[in-house]
Enzyme design. Structure first.
Site, mmCIF file in Angstrom:
data_model
loop_
_atom_site.group_PDB
_atom_site.id
_atom_site.type_symbol
_atom_site.label_atom_id
_atom_site.label_comp_id
_atom_site.label_asym_id
_atom_site.label_seq_id
_atom_site.Cartn_x
_atom_site.Cartn_y
_atom_site.Cartn_z
ATOM 1 N N ALA A 16 10.291 46.031 19.419
ATOM 2 C CA ALA A 16 11.631 46.616 19.615
ATOM 3 C C ALA A 16 12.028 47.616 18.534
ATOM 4 O O ALA A 16 13.179 47.693 18.155
ATOM 5 C CB ALA A 16 12.684 45.509 19.721
ATOM 6 N N TYR A 49 -0.976 45.372 13.897
ATOM 7 C CA TYR A 49 -1.625 45.999 15.058
ATOM 8 C C TYR A 49 -1.177 47.409 15.364
ATOM 9 O O TYR A 49 -1.801 48.091 16.172
ATOM 10 C CB TYR A 49 -1.496 45.106 16.302
ATOM 11 C CG TYR A 49 -0.140 45.125 16.985
ATOM 12 C CD1 TYR A 49 0.955 44.495 16.429
ATOM 13 C CD2 TYR A 49 0.021 45.774 18.211
ATOM 14 C CE1 TYR A 49 2.184 44.504 17.050
ATOM 15 C CE2 TYR A 49 1.258 45.784 18.852
ATOM 16 C CZ TYR A 49 2.334 45.161 18.268
ATOM 17 O OH TYR A 49 3.545 45.175 18.894
ATOM 18 N N LYS A 50 -0.096 47.864 14.742
ATOM 19 C CA LYS A 50 0.255 49.283 14.898
ATOM 20 C C LYS A 50 1.062 49.766 13.709
ATOM 21 O O LYS A 50 1.269 49.025 12.752
ATOM 22 C CB LYS A 50 0.991 49.522 16.222
ATOM 23 C CG LYS A 50 2.296 48.762 16.401
ATOM 24 C CD LYS A 50 2.874 49.127 17.779
ATOM 25 C CE LYS A 50 4.190 48.428 18.042
ATOM 26 N NZ LYS A 50 4.703 48.710 19.377
ATOM 27 N N TYR A 81 1.168 34.535 19.505
ATOM 28 C CA TYR A 81 2.388 33.903 20.029
ATOM 29 C C TYR A 81 2.389 32.386 19.888
ATOM 30 O O TYR A 81 3.395 31.737 20.113
ATOM 31 C CB TYR A 81 2.506 34.189 21.550
ATOM 32 C CG TYR A 81 2.980 35.558 21.934
ATOM 33 C CD1 TYR A 81 2.363 36.709 21.434
ATOM 34 C CD2 TYR A 81 4.021 35.726 22.848
ATOM 35 C CE1 TYR A 81 2.787 37.967 21.827
ATOM 36 C CE2 TYR A 81 4.450 36.982 23.235
ATOM 37 C CZ TYR A 81 3.817 38.100 22.720
ATOM 38 O OH TYR A 81 4.236 39.332 23.114
ATOM 39 N N HIS A 95 5.638 39.813 29.909
ATOM 40 C CA HIS A 95 5.086 40.908 29.087
ATOM 41 C C HIS A 95 4.693 42.058 30.005
ATOM 42 O O HIS A 95 4.366 41.838 31.175
ATOM 43 C CB HIS A 95 3.849 40.412 28.312
ATOM 44 C CG HIS A 95 3.496 41.283 27.137
ATOM 45 N ND1 HIS A 95 2.849 42.482 27.276
ATOM 46 C CD2 HIS A 95 3.719 41.121 25.808
ATOM 47 C CE1 HIS A 95 2.692 43.030 26.067
ATOM 48 N NE2 HIS A 95 3.213 42.213 25.164
ATOM 49 N N ASP A 97 2.135 44.776 31.560
ATOM 50 C CA ASP A 97 0.721 44.503 31.873
ATOM 51 C C ASP A 97 -0.239 45.410 31.091
ATOM 52 O O ASP A 97 -1.420 45.487 31.382
ATOM 53 C CB ASP A 97 0.473 44.621 33.383
ATOM 54 C CG ASP A 97 0.666 46.040 33.890
ATOM 55 O OD1 ASP A 97 1.048 46.916 33.087
ATOM 56 O OD2 ASP A 97 0.434 46.283 35.092
ATOM 57 N N ASP A 98 0.299 46.058 30.054
ATOM 58 C CA ASP A 98 -0.525 47.003 29.293
ATOM 59 C C ASP A 98 -1.290 46.327 28.156
ATOM 60 O O ASP A 98 -1.867 46.989 27.311
ATOM 61 C CB ASP A 98 0.362 48.116 28.712
ATOM 62 C CG ASP A 98 1.500 47.578 27.868
ATOM 63 O OD1 ASP A 98 2.023 46.498 28.204
ATOM 64 O OD2 ASP A 98 1.874 48.237 26.877
ATOM 65 N N ILE A 131 5.819 56.559 29.367
ATOM 66 C CA ILE A 131 6.690 56.293 28.220
ATOM 67 C C ILE A 131 6.103 55.164 27.379
ATOM 68 O O ILE A 131 5.627 54.166 27.915
ATOM 69 C CB ILE A 131 8.139 55.968 28.683
ATOM 70 C CG1 ILE A 131 9.085 55.959 27.482
ATOM 71 C CG2 ILE A 131 8.253 54.655 29.436
ATOM 72 C CD1 ILE A 131 10.469 56.398 27.832
ATOM 73 N N ASP A 210 -4.020 67.750 -17.885
ATOM 74 C CA ASP A 210 -3.019 66.713 -17.561
ATOM 75 C C ASP A 210 -2.221 66.364 -18.827
ATOM 76 O O ASP A 210 -2.283 65.251 -19.324
ATOM 77 C CB ASP A 210 -3.772 65.482 -17.010
ATOM 78 C CG ASP A 210 -2.839 64.366 -16.573
ATOM 79 O OD1 ASP A 210 -1.625 64.620 -16.408
ATOM 80 O OD2 ASP A 210 -3.325 63.222 -16.404
HETATM 81 C C1 SPV Z 1 -2.765 60.107 -12.662
HETATM 82 O O1 SPV Z 1 -3.299 60.049 -11.546
HETATM 83 O O2 SPV Z 1 -2.305 61.156 -13.129
HETATM 84 C C2 SPV Z 1 -2.661 58.901 -13.494
HETATM 85 C C3 SPV Z 1 -3.664 57.844 -13.382
HETATM 86 O O3 SPV Z 1 -1.772 58.850 -14.306
HETATM 87 S S1 SPV Z 1 -4.869 58.153 -14.573
HETATM 88 O O4 SPV Z 1 -5.467 59.422 -14.266
HETATM 89 O O5 SPV Z 1 -5.816 57.072 -14.497
HETATM 90 O O6 SPV Z 1 -4.220 58.194 -15.887
HETATM 91 MG MG MG Z 2 -0.906 60.669 -14.737
#
Ligand code: SPV
Ligand code: MG
Length: 435
Positions: A16, A49-50, A81, A95, A97-98, A131, A210
């Site tokens: 639902a 299941y979905k 069930y 239910h 029938d699908d 549908i 980074d």
């Molecule tokens: C990133 O994906 O930037 C993270 C995880 O901080 S790690 O690279 O392991 O630091």
């Molecule tokens: Mg990071």
């Protein structure tokens, strides 16, 4: 004296999430047979299941309770069930029938066999053509979602699933793959639950290290493009959250666009990626200072459903379980909603030693693992060791890098593109993702 007529009882199992005339048809038929109890599937039962439902259990329950054909709504916490049938011993189950084929075939047979015990009957209503909830849902997904609904999805997933599977997504196309990929394995429905907005991937795709050279604004504007085309939740890697004076702005920006969680790590100074071997010059914040950041972040959020995640770098910096544990308890007490315990070991021993102890603490919060180096570890082992969320933190970045290098080399070597076609998708395949 009038004889009291015993009304027959009828049981209908429903997800639902989206109701259409097919459901009404089933309910009408059911109500002609007797008093209708709807077994409303929980989020967890549906996701076995979905696709995960758009509406939560309470929202779906309200709608059903107000339909005239429905007498009562009860929880059905599995696709199976049998538990509810044995409890209510209905005269009929109705239910569509699908379900004669596909993933529900076995469930249907179990219903028939169970009903036999008290001569109950399965009544199947002809499937209403043209549908289906899943089709409507796909249409709705084309329209998108609201920030509130996306944001709160993570908390619902934590309640509903054994483990939440998050994977790095660094642009809209990778977001679309996360959004749409579904797999059936051993009669189980499998999908990723959400996206990791990684500082590493966001930096690398811009050719930068980074180390926060790519600022939050740039990253958030890239993230907006992902949000434009997806509905699944996002966990944002906020490095160490920046200056405490700025944290509230970051929390508010993330909440406003519908991010579900912000991860801040307890390192200070110029940032270096945690997977680098050499962590010389990198310092961990004091517990006191980091707790101040967490408290500030917590005070800045406006939604209870927004997660402030504390990421502990003790293992990355060569410290032991005791340090990690001390920090986890303090961070949790300061208001962290979940704990990410990071490690760059080949095996998960240290994070498992940590979780074993932390699970006994009254400060336990949902635990997150990032198995980039200990990649042989199965999700089931993370579950066994008390982890609730797994983040595959850089896999699309690495996938793309490998593929583009292969293609570039192949074209240069062969002086034509034909040979590279084994490494690439057809244009149709790519475009099929785009609505
Ligand atoms: C990133 O994906 O930037 C993270 C995880 O901080 S790690 O690279 O392991 O630091
Ligand atoms: Mg990071």
């Amino acid at each position: 004296m009038k004889k009291k007529i015993h009304k027959k009882s009828v049981y209908v199992g429903f997800a639902a999430d989206i109701l259409h005339k097919g459901h009404i048809n089933v309910l009408k038929t059911a109500s002609k047979l007797g008093e209708v109890t709807v077994g409303l599937l929980t989020d967890s039962a549906i996701s076995s299941y979905k696709k995960f439902p758009l509406l939560d259990y309470k929202q779906r329950e309200i709608v059903l309770k107000n339909i005239i054909h429905v007498k009562k709504v009860v929880k059905q916490d599995s696709l199976d069930y049998r538990k509810n049938l044995l409890r209510f011993k209905p005269d009929f189950v109705v239910h569509g029938d699908d379900w004669k084929d596909g993933i529900q075939k076995k469930v249907r047979q179990q219903v028939i066999d169970t009903l036999k015990k008290w001569s109950g009957k399965l009544i199947e209503v002809q499937y209403t053509k043209n549908i289906s909830s899943s089709q409507i849902k796909d249409k709705i997904l084309e329209i998108g979602t609201s920030p509130e609904s996306r944001l709160s999805r993570l908390r619902r997933l934590i309640k509903a699933k054994k483990i939440i599977k998050i994977i790095e997504s660094h642009n809209a196309l990778t977001g679309l793959v996360v959004e749409n990929l579904k797999i059936f394995k051993n009669k189980k429905f499998l999908e990723f639950d959400g996206m990791w907005s990684s500082s590493l991937a966001d930096s690398a795709v811009r050719g930068k290290p980074d180390n926060q050279a790519v600022d939050y604004s740039t990253r958030i504007s890239g993230l907006s493009e992902i949000l434009d085309v997806t509905t699944k939740p996002v966990i944002f890697d906020a490095d160490n959250g920046g200056r405490i004076e700025h944290i509230s702005y970051l929390v508010q920006s993330l909440e406003r666009i519908g991010v579900s969680a912000m991860v801040i790590e307890d390192k200070i100074g110029l940032k270096k990626n945690s997977l680098f071997k050499d962590q010389k010059g990198i310092k961990q914040d004091s517990i006191k200072n980091f707790c101040k950041k967490l408290i500030k972040a917590k005070q800045s959020k406006s939604s209870d459903d927004f997660f402030i995640v504390a990421r502990i770098e003790s293992f990355i910096l060569g410290k032991g379980v005791d340090d990690a544990l001390k920090r986890a308890k303090a961070y949790s007490k300061a208001g962290a909603d979940a704990i990410l315990i990071h490690s760059k070991e080949k095996k998960p021993n240290e994070i498992f030693a940590f979780s074993k102890k932390f699970q006994k603490s009254k400060y336990l919060k949902p635990l997150i693992a990032v198995p980039s180096t200990y990649s042989k570890t199965y999700e089931r082992d993370l579950v066994k060791n008390g982890f609730k969320i797994v983040i595959y933190a850089n896999h699309f970045l690495r996938a793309v890098h490998l593929a583009i290098k292969k293609v570039a080399k192949s074209i240069l070597t062969n002086q034509r593109s034909f040979e590279s076609e084994k490494y690439i998708d057809s244009i149709q395949e790519v475009l099929s993702l785009i609505k």
